[in-house]
Design an enzyme around this catalytic site. Structure first.
Site, PDB file in Angstrom:
ATOM      1  N   THR A  14      17.283  20.628  13.398  1.00  7.73           N
ATOM      2  CA  THR A  14      18.318  19.712  12.894  1.00  7.73           C
ATOM      3  C   THR A  14      18.546  18.526  13.831  1.00  7.73           C
ATOM      4  O   THR A  14      18.325  18.632  15.047  1.00  7.73           O
ATOM      5  CB  THR A  14      19.651  20.494  12.725  1.00  7.73           C
ATOM      6  OG1 THR A  14      20.728  19.584  12.594  1.00  7.73           O
ATOM      7  CG2 THR A  14      19.955  21.384  13.934  1.00  7.73           C
ATOM      8  N   ASP A  15      19.038  17.438  13.267  1.00  8.52           N
ATOM      9  CA  ASP A  15      19.395  16.267  14.091  1.00  8.52           C
ATOM     10  C   ASP A  15      20.536  16.592  15.062  1.00  8.52           C
ATOM     11  O   ASP A  15      20.757  15.871  16.033  1.00  8.52           O
ATOM     12  CB  ASP A  15      19.776  15.061  13.221  1.00  8.52           C
ATOM     13  CG  ASP A  15      20.975  15.289  12.302  1.00  8.52           C
ATOM     14  OD1 ASP A  15      21.486  16.434  12.233  1.00  8.52           O
ATOM     15  OD2 ASP A  15      21.388  14.321  11.645  1.00  8.52           O
ATOM     16  N   GLU A  16      21.269  17.696  14.795  1.00  9.15           N
ATOM     17  CA  GLU A  16      22.420  18.010  15.640  1.00  9.15           C
ATOM     18  C   GLU A  16      22.012  18.399  17.059  1.00  9.15           C
ATOM     19  O   GLU A  16      22.835  18.392  17.970  1.00  9.15           O
ATOM     20  CB  GLU A  16      23.272  19.095  14.986  1.00  9.15           C
ATOM     21  CG  GLU A  16      23.686  18.674  13.585  1.00  9.15           C
ATOM     22  CD  GLU A  16      24.843  19.439  12.985  1.00  9.15           C
ATOM     23  OE1 GLU A  16      25.615  20.035  13.734  1.00  9.15           O
ATOM     24  OE2 GLU A  16      24.969  19.409  11.750  1.00  9.15           O
ATOM     25  N   TYR A  56      26.497  26.134  17.196  1.00 10.66           N
ATOM     26  CA  TYR A  56      25.412  26.026  16.200  1.00 10.66           C
ATOM     27  C   TYR A  56      24.257  25.194  16.740  1.00 10.66           C
ATOM     28  O   TYR A  56      23.101  25.637  16.771  1.00 10.66           O
ATOM     29  CB  TYR A  56      25.950  25.416  14.896  1.00 10.66           C
ATOM     30  CG  TYR A  56      24.853  24.904  13.968  1.00 10.66           C
ATOM     31  CD1 TYR A  56      23.950  25.787  13.381  1.00 10.66           C
ATOM     32  CD2 TYR A  56      24.707  23.535  13.691  1.00 10.66           C
ATOM     33  CE1 TYR A  56      22.930  25.318  12.542  1.00 10.66           C
ATOM     34  CE2 TYR A  56      23.706  23.064  12.861  1.00 10.66           C
ATOM     35  CZ  TYR A  56      22.813  23.960  12.286  1.00 10.66           C
ATOM     36  OH  TYR A  56      21.808  23.496  11.471  1.00 10.66           O
ATOM     37  N   LYS A 115      20.392  26.229  17.696  1.00 10.58           N
ATOM     38  CA  LYS A 115      19.223  25.613  17.035  1.00 10.58           C
ATOM     39  C   LYS A 115      18.296  24.980  18.073  1.00 10.58           C
ATOM     40  O   LYS A 115      17.065  25.058  17.947  1.00 10.58           O
ATOM     41  CB  LYS A 115      19.673  24.558  16.014  1.00 10.58           C
ATOM     42  CG  LYS A 115      20.354  25.096  14.783  1.00 10.58           C
ATOM     43  CD  LYS A 115      19.472  25.984  13.920  1.00 10.58           C
ATOM     44  CE  LYS A 115      18.304  25.243  13.283  1.00 10.58           C
ATOM     45  NZ  LYS A 115      17.526  26.168  12.393  1.00 10.58           N
TER      46      LYS A 115
HETATM   47  P1  NAD Z   1      22.029  28.007   4.362  1.00 14.57           P
HETATM   48  O1  NAD Z   1      23.124  28.541   5.217  1.00 14.57           O
HETATM   49  O2  NAD Z   1      22.340  27.509   2.989  1.00 14.57           O
HETATM   50  O3  NAD Z   1      20.899  29.136   4.182  1.00 14.57           O
HETATM   51  C1  NAD Z   1      20.491  29.967   5.207  1.00 14.57           C
HETATM   52  C2  NAD Z   1      19.728  31.142   4.574  1.00 14.57           C
HETATM   53  O4  NAD Z   1      19.236  31.977   5.633  1.00 14.57           O
HETATM   54  C3  NAD Z   1      20.590  32.021   3.673  1.00 14.57           C
HETATM   55  O5  NAD Z   1      19.881  32.332   2.489  1.00 14.57           O
HETATM   56  C4  NAD Z   1      20.824  33.269   4.517  1.00 14.57           C
HETATM   57  O6  NAD Z   1      21.015  34.447   3.731  1.00 14.57           O
HETATM   58  C5  NAD Z   1      19.539  33.339   5.312  1.00 14.57           C
HETATM   59  N1  NAD Z   1      19.684  34.068   6.582  1.00 14.57           N
HETATM   60  C6  NAD Z   1      20.670  33.925   7.511  1.00 14.57           C
HETATM   61  N2  NAD Z   1      20.461  34.768   8.532  1.00 14.57           N
HETATM   62  C7  NAD Z   1      19.299  35.432   8.262  1.00 14.57           C
HETATM   63  C8  NAD Z   1      18.540  36.419   8.941  1.00 14.57           C
HETATM   64  N3  NAD Z   1      18.945  36.884  10.133  1.00 14.57           N
HETATM   65  N4  NAD Z   1      17.408  36.864   8.378  1.00 14.57           N
HETATM   66  C9  NAD Z   1      16.988  36.391   7.182  1.00 14.57           C
HETATM   67  N5  NAD Z   1      17.667  35.474   6.476  1.00 14.57           N
HETATM   68  C10 NAD Z   1      18.815  35.002   7.014  1.00 14.57           C
HETATM   69  O7  NAD Z   1      21.309  26.903   5.234  1.00 14.57           O
HETATM   70  P2  NAD Z   1      20.598  25.539   4.801  1.00 14.57           P
HETATM   71  O8  NAD Z   1      21.610  24.479   4.721  1.00 14.57           O
HETATM   72  O9  NAD Z   1      19.705  25.796   3.637  1.00 14.57           O
HETATM   73  O10 NAD Z   1      19.714  25.253   6.104  1.00 14.57           O
HETATM   74  C11 NAD Z   1      18.391  25.760   6.200  1.00 14.57           C
HETATM   75  C12 NAD Z   1      17.825  25.375   7.539  1.00 14.57           C
HETATM   76  O11 NAD Z   1      17.850  23.968   7.691  1.00 14.57           O
HETATM   77  C13 NAD Z   1      18.605  25.943   8.725  1.00 14.57           C
HETATM   78  O12 NAD Z   1      17.681  26.336   9.708  1.00 14.57           O
HETATM   79  C14 NAD Z   1      19.439  24.778   9.203  1.00 14.57           C
HETATM   80  O13 NAD Z   1      19.707  24.874  10.594  1.00 14.57           O
HETATM   81  C15 NAD Z   1      18.523  23.615   8.884  1.00 14.57           C
HETATM   82  N6  NAD Z   1      19.169  22.324   8.628  1.00 14.57           N
HETATM   83  C16 NAD Z   1      20.179  22.245   7.695  1.00 14.57           C
HETATM   84  C17 NAD Z   1      20.758  20.992   7.420  1.00 14.57           C
HETATM   85  C18 NAD Z   1      21.876  20.840   6.409  1.00 14.57           C
HETATM   86  O14 NAD Z   1      22.492  19.773   6.351  1.00 14.57           O
HETATM   87  N7  NAD Z   1      22.153  21.852   5.582  1.00 14.57           N
HETATM   88  C19 NAD Z   1      20.300  19.851   8.087  1.00 14.57           C
HETATM   89  C20 NAD Z   1      19.244  19.982   9.027  1.00 14.57           C
HETATM   90  C21 NAD Z   1      18.696  21.227   9.258  1.00 14.57           C
HETATM   91  P1  TYD Z   2      29.489  19.482   7.536  1.00  7.70           P
HETATM   92  O1  TYD Z   2      29.168  19.417   6.075  1.00  7.70           O
HETATM   93  O2  TYD Z   2      30.130  20.703   8.081  1.00  7.70           O
HETATM   94  O3  TYD Z   2      28.143  19.132   8.324  1.00  7.70           O
HETATM   95  P2  TYD Z   2      27.917  18.860   9.915  1.00  7.70           P
HETATM   96  O4  TYD Z   2      29.106  19.260  10.664  1.00  7.70           O
HETATM   97  O5  TYD Z   2      26.784  19.767  10.171  1.00  7.70           O
HETATM   98  O6  TYD Z   2      27.595  17.421  10.024  1.00  7.70           O
HETATM   99  O7  TYD Z   2      30.436  18.257   7.880  1.00  7.70           O
HETATM  100  C1  TYD Z   2      30.059  16.930   7.623  1.00  7.70           C
HETATM  101  C2  TYD Z   2      31.147  16.032   8.179  1.00  7.70           C
HETATM  102  O8  TYD Z   2      32.343  16.251   7.442  1.00  7.70           O
HETATM  103  C3  TYD Z   2      31.478  16.329   9.625  1.00  7.70           C
HETATM  104  O9  TYD Z   2      31.794  15.094  10.292  1.00  7.70           O
HETATM  105  C4  TYD Z   2      32.716  17.196   9.538  1.00  7.70           C
HETATM  106  C5  TYD Z   2      33.416  16.668   8.296  1.00  7.70           C
HETATM  107  N1  TYD Z   2      34.205  17.675   7.549  1.00  7.70           N
HETATM  108  C6  TYD Z   2      35.544  17.415   7.244  1.00  7.70           C
HETATM  109  O10 TYD Z   2      36.097  16.341   7.554  1.00  7.70           O
HETATM  110  N2  TYD Z   2      36.246  18.385   6.577  1.00  7.70           N
HETATM  111  C7  TYD Z   2      35.705  19.570   6.212  1.00  7.70           C
HETATM  112  O11 TYD Z   2      36.415  20.433   5.628  1.00  7.70           O
HETATM  113  C8  TYD Z   2      34.323  19.813   6.517  1.00  7.70           C
HETATM  114  C9  TYD Z   2      33.669  21.119   6.129  1.00  7.70           C
HETATM  115  C10 TYD Z   2      33.613  18.829   7.189  1.00  7.70           C
END
Ligand code: NAD
Ligand code: TYD
Length: 363
Positions: free
Chosen positions: A146-148, A170, A174
Protein backbone atom coordinates in the site's frame (compact mmCIF):
# COMPACT_ATOMS: atom_id res chain seq x y z
CA UNK A 1 -13.72 -12.98 -32.12
CA UNK A 2 -10.21 -12.19 -30.80
CA UNK A 3 -8.59 -14.76 -28.55
CA UNK A 4 -7.62 -13.64 -25.02
CA UNK A 5 -3.88 -13.25 -24.40
CA UNK A 6 -2.25 -16.45 -23.22
CA UNK A 7 -1.68 -15.98 -19.45
CA UNK A 8 1.87 -16.38 -18.19
CA UNK A 9 0.63 -18.14 -15.03
CA UNK A 10 -2.22 -20.61 -15.52
CA UNK A 11 -2.75 -21.73 -11.92
CA UNK A 12 -3.05 -19.00 -9.28
CA UNK A 13 -3.40 -19.05 -5.51
CA UNK A 14 -5.26 -15.85 -4.59
CA UNK A 15 -5.15 -15.28 -0.85
CA UNK A 16 -7.74 -12.89 0.56
CA UNK A 17 -9.79 -13.46 -2.60
CA UNK A 18 -13.09 -12.99 -0.74
CA UNK A 19 -12.19 -9.42 0.24
CA UNK A 20 -12.79 -6.18 -1.63
CA UNK A 21 -9.89 -5.97 -4.10
CA UNK A 22 -9.03 -9.69 -4.16
CA UNK A 23 -12.56 -10.66 -5.20
CA UNK A 24 -12.49 -8.08 -8.00
CA UNK A 25 -9.21 -9.59 -9.21
CA UNK A 26 -10.74 -13.10 -9.15
CA UNK A 27 -13.99 -12.07 -10.87
CA UNK A 28 -12.17 -10.14 -13.59
CA UNK A 29 -9.56 -12.86 -14.21
CA UNK A 30 -12.13 -15.64 -14.49
CA UNK A 31 -14.35 -13.52 -16.73
CA UNK A 32 -11.54 -13.38 -19.30
CA UNK A 33 -12.15 -17.05 -20.00
CA UNK A 34 -8.50 -17.63 -20.79
CA UNK A 35 -8.27 -20.95 -18.96
CA UNK A 36 -6.75 -19.53 -15.75
CA UNK A 37 -7.49 -21.71 -12.72
CA UNK A 38 -7.80 -19.99 -9.36
CA UNK A 39 -7.68 -21.32 -5.82
CA UNK A 40 -8.90 -18.73 -3.31
CA UNK A 41 -7.59 -19.11 0.23
CA UNK A 42 -9.48 -16.86 2.63
CA UNK A 43 -10.03 -17.00 6.39
CA UNK A 44 -13.41 -15.26 6.00
CA UNK A 45 -12.76 -12.73 8.74
CA UNK A 46 -15.37 -10.02 9.33
CA UNK A 47 -14.07 -8.48 6.04
CA UNK A 48 -14.25 -11.62 3.91
CA UNK A 49 -17.50 -12.43 2.16
CA UNK A 50 -18.18 -15.40 -0.07
CA UNK A 51 -20.97 -13.36 -1.70
CA UNK A 52 -18.24 -11.22 -3.30
CA UNK A 53 -17.50 -14.17 -5.59
CA UNK A 54 -21.15 -14.95 -6.41
CA UNK A 55 -20.94 -13.64 -9.99
CA UNK A 56 -18.14 -16.13 -10.74
CA UNK A 57 -19.61 -18.98 -8.71
CA UNK A 58 -22.94 -18.71 -10.50
CA UNK A 59 -21.34 -19.04 -13.95
CA UNK A 60 -20.68 -22.75 -14.65
CA UNK A 61 -17.63 -22.18 -16.88
CA UNK A 62 -15.98 -19.82 -14.35
CA UNK A 63 -17.03 -21.87 -11.33
CA UNK A 64 -15.29 -24.92 -12.84
CA UNK A 65 -11.98 -22.97 -12.72
CA UNK A 66 -12.47 -21.67 -9.16
CA UNK A 67 -11.85 -23.51 -5.92
CA UNK A 68 -12.54 -21.90 -2.55
CA UNK A 69 -10.60 -22.93 0.58
CA UNK A 70 -11.43 -21.45 3.97
CA UNK A 71 -8.17 -21.10 5.90
CA UNK A 72 -5.47 -18.89 7.37
CA UNK A 73 -2.38 -17.73 5.43
CA UNK A 74 -0.48 -17.92 8.74
CA UNK A 75 -1.12 -21.70 8.93
CA UNK A 76 1.73 -23.56 7.15
CA UNK A 77 -0.26 -26.83 7.05
CA UNK A 78 -2.98 -25.19 5.00
CA UNK A 79 -0.69 -23.09 2.83
CA UNK A 80 2.01 -25.62 1.80
CA UNK A 81 -0.12 -28.04 -0.27
CA UNK A 82 -1.91 -25.17 -2.00
CA UNK A 83 1.32 -23.43 -3.03
CA UNK A 84 2.66 -26.79 -4.25
CA UNK A 85 -0.06 -26.84 -6.92
CA UNK A 86 0.20 -23.33 -8.41
CA UNK A 87 2.42 -21.22 -10.67
CA UNK A 88 1.95 -17.97 -8.73
CA UNK A 89 0.65 -16.63 -5.42
CA UNK A 90 -1.11 -13.26 -5.28
CA UNK A 91 -1.41 -12.16 -1.66
CA UNK A 92 -4.31 -9.83 -0.94
CA UNK A 93 -4.96 -11.31 2.50
CA UNK A 94 -4.55 -8.73 5.23
CA UNK A 95 -6.15 -6.93 8.09
CA UNK A 96 -6.75 -3.74 6.15
CA UNK A 97 -8.42 -1.05 8.27
CA UNK A 98 -6.29 1.64 9.94
CA UNK A 99 -8.91 2.43 12.62
CA UNK A 100 -9.12 -1.23 13.69
CA UNK A 101 -5.31 -1.38 13.83
CA UNK A 102 -5.43 1.50 16.31
CA UNK A 103 -8.04 -0.28 18.47
CA UNK A 104 -6.31 -3.70 18.32
CA UNK A 105 -3.01 -4.15 16.45
CA UNK A 106 -2.20 -7.81 17.15
CA UNK A 107 -4.16 -9.42 14.28
CA UNK A 108 -2.33 -7.07 11.91
CA UNK A 109 1.01 -8.53 12.97
CA UNK A 110 -0.26 -12.08 12.68
CA UNK A 111 -1.70 -11.77 9.17
CA UNK A 112 0.17 -8.89 7.53
CA UNK A 113 3.63 -10.01 8.77
CA UNK A 114 3.58 -13.66 9.90
CA UNK A 115 1.09 -14.64 7.20
CA UNK A 116 3.39 -13.21 4.52
CA UNK A 117 6.27 -15.12 6.06
CA UNK A 118 4.36 -18.41 5.84
CA UNK A 119 3.52 -17.79 2.16
CA UNK A 120 7.18 -16.96 1.40
CA UNK A 121 8.40 -20.10 3.16
CA UNK A 122 5.98 -22.22 1.13
CA UNK A 123 7.31 -20.59 -2.07
CA UNK A 124 10.85 -21.33 -0.91
CA UNK A 125 10.00 -25.01 -0.47
CA UNK A 126 8.63 -25.02 -4.02
CA UNK A 127 11.79 -23.31 -5.26
CA UNK A 128 13.80 -26.19 -3.78
CA UNK A 129 11.50 -28.67 -5.52
CA UNK A 130 11.97 -26.83 -8.82
CA UNK A 131 15.75 -26.95 -8.38
CA UNK A 132 15.47 -30.69 -7.74
CA UNK A 133 13.51 -31.07 -10.97
CA UNK A 134 10.28 -31.93 -9.18
CA UNK A 135 8.35 -29.05 -10.74
CA UNK A 136 8.91 -26.82 -13.79
CA UNK A 137 9.64 -23.50 -12.05
CA UNK A 138 9.40 -21.90 -8.62
CA UNK A 139 6.19 -19.98 -8.06
CA UNK A 140 6.12 -16.20 -8.43
CA UNK A 141 4.82 -14.34 -5.38
CA UNK A 142 3.10 -10.97 -5.73
CA UNK A 143 2.76 -9.14 -2.43
CA UNK A 144 -0.02 -6.53 -2.46
CA UNK A 145 1.19 -3.57 -0.41
CA UNK A 146 0.00 0.00 0.00
CA UNK A 147 0.96 3.65 -0.46
CA UNK A 148 0.55 3.99 3.32
CA UNK A 149 4.03 2.48 3.85
CA UNK A 150 5.51 5.85 2.73
CA UNK A 151 3.77 7.62 5.60
CA UNK A 152 2.27 11.08 5.29
CA UNK A 153 3.55 12.96 2.22
CA UNK A 154 3.11 16.69 2.76
CA UNK A 155 4.33 17.69 -0.72
CA UNK A 156 5.42 15.98 -3.92
CA UNK A 157 4.98 12.29 -4.79
CA UNK A 158 6.54 9.14 -3.36
CA UNK A 159 8.73 7.13 -5.71
CA UNK A 160 9.49 3.44 -5.21
CA UNK A 161 13.01 4.00 -3.85
CA UNK A 162 11.87 6.52 -1.21
CA UNK A 163 12.21 5.78 2.48
CA UNK A 164 9.36 3.91 4.14
CA UNK A 165 7.99 5.82 7.13
CA UNK A 166 4.78 4.04 8.17
CA UNK A 167 2.93 5.73 11.02
CA UNK A 168 0.03 3.41 11.96
CA UNK A 169 0.09 -0.19 13.19
CA UNK A 170 -1.56 -1.14 9.87
CA UNK A 171 1.01 0.55 7.64
CA UNK A 172 3.91 -0.59 9.83
CA UNK A 173 2.73 -4.21 9.52
CA UNK A 174 2.29 -3.83 5.73
CA UNK A 175 5.80 -2.37 5.45
CA UNK A 176 7.21 -5.30 7.44
CA UNK A 177 5.38 -7.75 5.17
CA UNK A 178 6.72 -6.28 1.95
CA UNK A 179 10.26 -5.87 3.32
CA UNK A 180 10.22 -9.53 4.26
CA UNK A 181 9.03 -10.40 0.74
CA UNK A 182 11.86 -8.38 -0.79
CA UNK A 183 14.37 -10.03 1.55
CA UNK A 184 13.37 -13.42 0.13
CA UNK A 185 14.21 -12.13 -3.36
CA UNK A 186 17.61 -10.82 -2.24
CA UNK A 187 18.55 -13.70 0.05
CA UNK A 188 17.03 -16.74 -1.64
CA UNK A 189 16.46 -15.52 -5.19
CA UNK A 190 12.72 -16.09 -4.90
CA UNK A 191 10.64 -14.60 -7.71
CA UNK A 192 8.91 -11.77 -5.80
CA UNK A 193 7.12 -8.63 -7.03
CA UNK A 194 5.47 -5.98 -4.87
CA UNK A 195 2.73 -3.44 -5.61
CA UNK A 196 1.85 -0.34 -3.61
CA UNK A 197 -1.70 0.70 -4.46
CA UNK A 198 -3.42 3.89 -3.44
CA UNK A 199 -6.80 4.29 -1.68
CA UNK A 200 -9.21 2.07 -3.53
CA UNK A 201 -13.00 2.39 -3.90
CA UNK A 202 -15.82 0.71 -5.80
CA UNK A 203 -18.48 -2.03 -5.54
CA UNK A 204 -18.14 -4.63 -2.74
CA UNK A 205 -16.11 -2.21 -0.56
CA UNK A 206 -16.53 -3.05 3.12
CA UNK A 207 -18.72 -0.37 4.77
CA UNK A 208 -16.11 0.39 7.46
CA UNK A 209 -14.10 2.51 4.98
CA UNK A 210 -14.80 6.21 4.24
CA UNK A 211 -16.66 6.05 0.91
CA UNK A 212 -18.97 3.06 1.55
CA UNK A 213 -19.54 4.10 5.19
CA UNK A 214 -20.67 7.54 4.16
CA UNK A 215 -22.80 6.28 1.24
CA UNK A 216 -24.62 3.67 3.34
CA UNK A 217 -25.06 5.99 6.34
CA UNK A 218 -26.39 8.73 4.07
CA UNK A 219 -28.87 6.34 2.43
CA UNK A 220 -30.25 5.82 5.95
CA UNK A 221 -30.02 9.56 6.84
CA UNK A 222 -27.47 8.71 9.54
CA UNK A 223 -24.67 11.04 10.64
CA UNK A 224 -21.37 11.02 8.70
CA UNK A 225 -18.35 11.18 11.07
CA UNK A 226 -15.68 13.29 9.32
CA UNK A 227 -12.33 13.18 11.14
CA UNK A 228 -10.76 16.52 12.07
CA UNK A 229 -10.97 19.25 9.45
CA UNK A 230 -11.67 16.79 6.61
CA UNK A 231 -8.83 18.29 4.57
CA UNK A 232 -6.76 15.09 4.51
CA UNK A 233 -5.94 14.12 0.95
CA UNK A 234 -6.11 10.69 -0.69
CA UNK A 235 -5.56 9.52 -4.29
CA UNK A 236 -8.66 7.46 -5.20
CA UNK A 237 -8.18 4.39 -7.39
CA UNK A 238 -11.12 2.47 -8.87
CA UNK A 239 -11.07 -1.15 -7.75
CA UNK A 240 -11.03 -2.67 -11.26
CA UNK A 241 -8.04 -0.46 -12.15
CA UNK A 242 -6.22 -1.59 -8.99
CA UNK A 243 -6.96 -5.27 -9.68
CA UNK A 244 -6.00 -4.84 -13.34
CA UNK A 245 -2.70 -3.19 -12.46
CA UNK A 246 -1.87 -6.03 -10.05
CA UNK A 247 -2.55 -8.52 -12.84
CA UNK A 248 -0.32 -6.51 -15.16
CA UNK A 249 2.56 -6.52 -12.65
CA UNK A 250 2.05 -10.24 -12.07
CA UNK A 251 2.48 -10.87 -15.80
CA UNK A 252 5.11 -8.26 -16.69
CA UNK A 253 6.78 -7.02 -13.49
CA UNK A 254 10.49 -7.56 -13.04
CA UNK A 255 11.47 -9.88 -10.24
CA UNK A 256 12.54 -8.07 -7.03
CA UNK A 257 10.88 -4.80 -8.10
CA UNK A 258 8.27 -2.62 -6.41
CA UNK A 259 5.58 -0.84 -8.45
CA UNK A 260 3.45 2.08 -7.26
CA UNK A 261 -0.17 2.00 -8.42
CA UNK A 262 -1.43 5.58 -8.16
CA UNK A 263 -4.69 6.91 -9.57
CA UNK A 264 -3.92 10.58 -10.28
CA UNK A 265 -7.25 11.46 -8.60
CA UNK A 266 -6.13 13.32 -5.51
CA UNK A 267 -9.00 14.80 -3.50
CA UNK A 268 -9.56 16.22 0.00
CA UNK A 269 -11.96 14.07 2.04
CA UNK A 270 -14.45 16.94 2.10
CA UNK A 271 -14.58 17.02 -1.70
CA UNK A 272 -15.24 13.28 -1.86
CA UNK A 273 -18.02 13.53 0.72
CA UNK A 274 -19.62 16.50 -1.07
CA UNK A 275 -19.57 14.59 -4.37
CA UNK A 276 -21.16 11.44 -2.99
CA UNK A 277 -23.86 13.43 -1.16
CA UNK A 278 -24.66 15.26 -4.38
CA UNK A 279 -25.05 11.99 -6.28
CA UNK A 280 -27.32 10.66 -3.51
CA UNK A 281 -29.32 13.89 -3.28
CA UNK A 282 -28.60 14.09 0.48
CA UNK A 283 -27.74 17.25 2.49
CA UNK A 284 -24.31 18.29 3.85
CA UNK A 285 -26.00 18.72 7.27
CA UNK A 286 -25.56 14.93 7.79
CA UNK A 287 -21.78 15.50 8.09
CA UNK A 288 -20.43 15.80 11.65
CA UNK A 289 -16.95 16.98 12.54
CA UNK A 290 -15.57 14.41 15.02
CA UNK A 291 -12.31 13.85 16.93
CA UNK A 292 -9.47 13.09 14.55
CA UNK A 293 -7.80 9.67 14.09
CA UNK A 294 -4.61 9.53 16.21
CA UNK A 295 -1.52 9.84 13.98
CA UNK A 296 -3.75 10.60 10.98
CA UNK A 297 -1.70 10.74 7.76
CA UNK A 298 -2.43 14.05 6.08
CA UNK A 299 -1.76 13.09 2.50
CA UNK A 300 -0.72 10.21 0.24
CA UNK A 301 0.54 10.73 -3.31
CA UNK A 302 2.67 8.51 -5.53
CA UNK A 303 4.64 8.79 -8.73
CA UNK A 304 3.36 6.31 -11.33
CA UNK A 305 6.13 6.54 -13.96
CA UNK A 306 7.53 3.06 -13.30
CA UNK A 307 4.18 1.31 -13.76
CA UNK A 308 3.41 3.43 -16.81
CA UNK A 309 6.74 2.37 -18.32
CA UNK A 310 5.66 -1.24 -17.78
CA UNK A 311 2.68 -0.47 -20.04
CA UNK A 312 -0.21 -0.04 -17.59
CA UNK A 313 -2.83 2.71 -17.79
CA UNK A 314 -5.89 3.16 -15.54
CA UNK A 315 -9.19 3.65 -17.33
CA UNK A 316 -11.79 4.89 -14.81
CA UNK A 317 -12.21 8.67 -14.27
CA UNK A 318 -12.99 9.47 -10.61
CA UNK A 319 -16.36 11.15 -11.22
CA UNK A 320 -17.62 8.14 -13.23
CA UNK A 321 -16.22 5.64 -10.72
CA UNK A 322 -17.79 7.44 -7.78
CA UNK A 323 -21.16 7.66 -9.53
CA UNK A 324 -21.02 3.94 -10.39
CA UNK A 325 -20.10 3.15 -6.78
CA UNK A 326 -22.92 5.22 -5.28
CA UNK A 327 -25.37 3.59 -7.68
CA UNK A 328 -24.06 0.11 -6.84
CA UNK A 329 -24.60 0.64 -3.12
CA UNK A 330 -28.05 2.06 -3.81
CA UNK A 331 -29.09 -1.05 -5.73
CA UNK A 332 -27.27 -3.63 -3.58
CA UNK A 333 -28.68 -3.11 -0.10
CA UNK A 334 -29.02 -6.89 0.22
CA UNK A 335 -25.21 -7.06 0.10
CA UNK A 336 -24.33 -4.39 2.69
CA UNK A 337 -27.21 -4.44 5.19
CA UNK A 338 -26.21 -7.84 6.69
CA UNK A 339 -22.60 -6.59 7.04
CA UNK A 340 -23.83 -3.62 9.12
CA UNK A 341 -25.19 -5.88 11.85
CA UNK A 342 -23.83 -8.24 14.53
CA UNK A 343 -20.08 -7.60 15.11
CA UNK A 344 -20.48 -4.36 13.22
CA UNK A 345 -22.66 -2.74 15.87
CA UNK A 346 -20.02 -3.36 18.52
CA UNK A 347 -17.28 -1.96 16.32
CA UNK A 348 -19.35 1.08 15.37
CA UNK A 349 -20.05 1.87 19.01
CA UNK A 350 -16.36 1.58 19.98
CA UNK A 351 -15.21 3.62 17.04
CA UNK A 352 -17.85 6.34 16.83
CA UNK A 353 -20.23 6.58 19.85
CA UNK A 354 -18.09 8.95 21.96
CA UNK A 355 -16.91 10.83 18.88
CA UNK A 356 -20.44 11.47 17.62
CA UNK A 357 -21.64 12.44 21.10
CA UNK A 358 -18.94 15.16 21.11
CA UNK A 359 -19.33 16.13 17.45
CA UNK A 360 -20.21 19.48 15.92
CA UNK A 361 -21.47 20.82 12.61
CA UNK A 362 -18.91 20.37 9.85
CA UNK A 363 -19.81 23.73 8.13
P1 NAD B 1 -10.29 -6.47 2.75
O1 NAD B 1 -10.18 -6.22 4.21
O2 NAD B 1 -11.56 -6.12 2.03
O3 NAD B 1 -10.04 -8.03 2.46
C1 NAD B 1 -9.07 -8.78 3.11
C2 NAD B 1 -9.40 -10.26 2.88
O4 NAD B 1 -8.36 -11.04 3.48
C3 NAD B 1 -10.72 -10.70 3.50
O5 NAD B 1 -11.42 -11.52 2.58
C4 NAD B 1 -10.28 -11.50 4.72
O6 NAD B 1 -11.21 -12.52 5.09
C5 NAD B 1 -8.97 -12.09 4.25
N1 NAD B 1 -8.06 -12.42 5.35
C6 NAD B 1 -7.73 -11.64 6.42
N2 NAD B 1 -6.87 -12.29 7.21
C7 NAD B 1 -6.61 -13.49 6.61
C8 NAD B 1 -5.79 -14.60 6.93
N3 NAD B 1 -5.03 -14.59 8.04
N4 NAD B 1 -5.77 -15.65 6.10
C9 NAD B 1 -6.52 -15.66 4.97
N5 NAD B 1 -7.34 -14.66 4.62
C10 NAD B 1 -7.38 -13.58 5.44
O7 NAD B 1 -9.04 -5.77 2.09
P2 NAD B 1 -8.87 -5.06 0.67
O8 NAD B 1 -9.29 -3.66 0.79
O9 NAD B 1 -9.46 -5.92 -0.39
O10 NAD B 1 -7.27 -5.06 0.54
C11 NAD B 1 -6.60 -6.15 -0.07
C12 NAD B 1 -5.12 -5.90 -0.01
O11 NAD B 1 -4.81 -4.67 -0.65
C13 NAD B 1 -4.57 -5.78 1.41
O12 NAD B 1 -3.32 -6.43 1.45
C14 NAD B 1 -4.41 -4.29 1.62
O13 NAD B 1 -3.37 -4.01 2.54
C15 NAD B 1 -4.07 -3.84 0.22
N6 NAD B 1 -4.44 -2.46 -0.13
C16 NAD B 1 -5.73 -2.03 0.08
C17 NAD B 1 -6.08 -0.72 -0.30
C18 NAD B 1 -7.48 -0.18 -0.09
O14 NAD B 1 -7.69 1.03 -0.25
N7 NAD B 1 -8.46 -1.03 0.22
C19 NAD B 1 -5.12 0.12 -0.89
C20 NAD B 1 -3.81 -0.38 -1.10
C21 NAD B 1 -3.51 -1.68 -0.72
P1 TYD C 1 -10.11 5.06 5.07
O1 TYD C 1 -11.19 4.71 4.10
O2 TYD C 1 -10.13 4.45 6.42
O3 TYD C 1 -8.72 4.79 4.34
P2 TYD C 1 -7.20 5.16 4.81
O4 TYD C 1 -7.21 5.56 6.22
O5 TYD C 1 -6.55 3.86 4.62
O6 TYD C 1 -6.75 6.23 3.89
O7 TYD C 1 -10.12 6.63 5.27
C1 TYD C 1 -9.97 7.51 4.18
C2 TYD C 1 -9.91 8.92 4.75
O8 TYD C 1 -11.17 9.23 5.34
C3 TYD C 1 -8.88 9.08 5.84
O9 TYD C 1 -8.29 10.39 5.75
C4 TYD C 1 -9.68 8.97 7.12
C5 TYD C 1 -11.02 9.57 6.72
N1 TYD C 1 -12.19 9.01 7.44
C6 TYD C 1 -13.09 9.86 8.09
O10 TYD C 1 -12.95 11.10 8.07
N2 TYD C 1 -14.14 9.30 8.76
C7 TYD C 1 -14.35 7.96 8.82
O11 TYD C 1 -15.32 7.50 9.48
C8 TYD C 1 -13.43 7.10 8.13
C9 TYD C 1 -13.62 5.60 8.16
C10 TYD C 1 -12.37 7.67 7.45
Amino acid sequence: MTQPDEPRFRRLLVTGGAGFIGSCFVRDRLARRDGTQIVVLDKLTYAGNRANLAPAESDPEEAARLRFVVGDIADPQVVAPLVADVDAVVNFAAESHVDRSILEPVDFLRTDVMGVHVLLEACRTEQARARAGERAAAPRMLQVSTDEVYGSVETGESAEQDRLEPRSPYSAAKAAGELLARSYFVTYGLDVVITRGSNTYGPYHHPEKLIPLFITNAIDDQQLPLYGDGMQRRDWLYVADHAGAIGHVLEHGESGEVYNIPAANERANREVVAALLERLGKPWSLVRRVADRPGHDRRYAMDGAKLAALGWKNTMPFEDGLAATVDWFRTNEAWWRPIKSGEWEDYYRRQYAARLADSRDAE
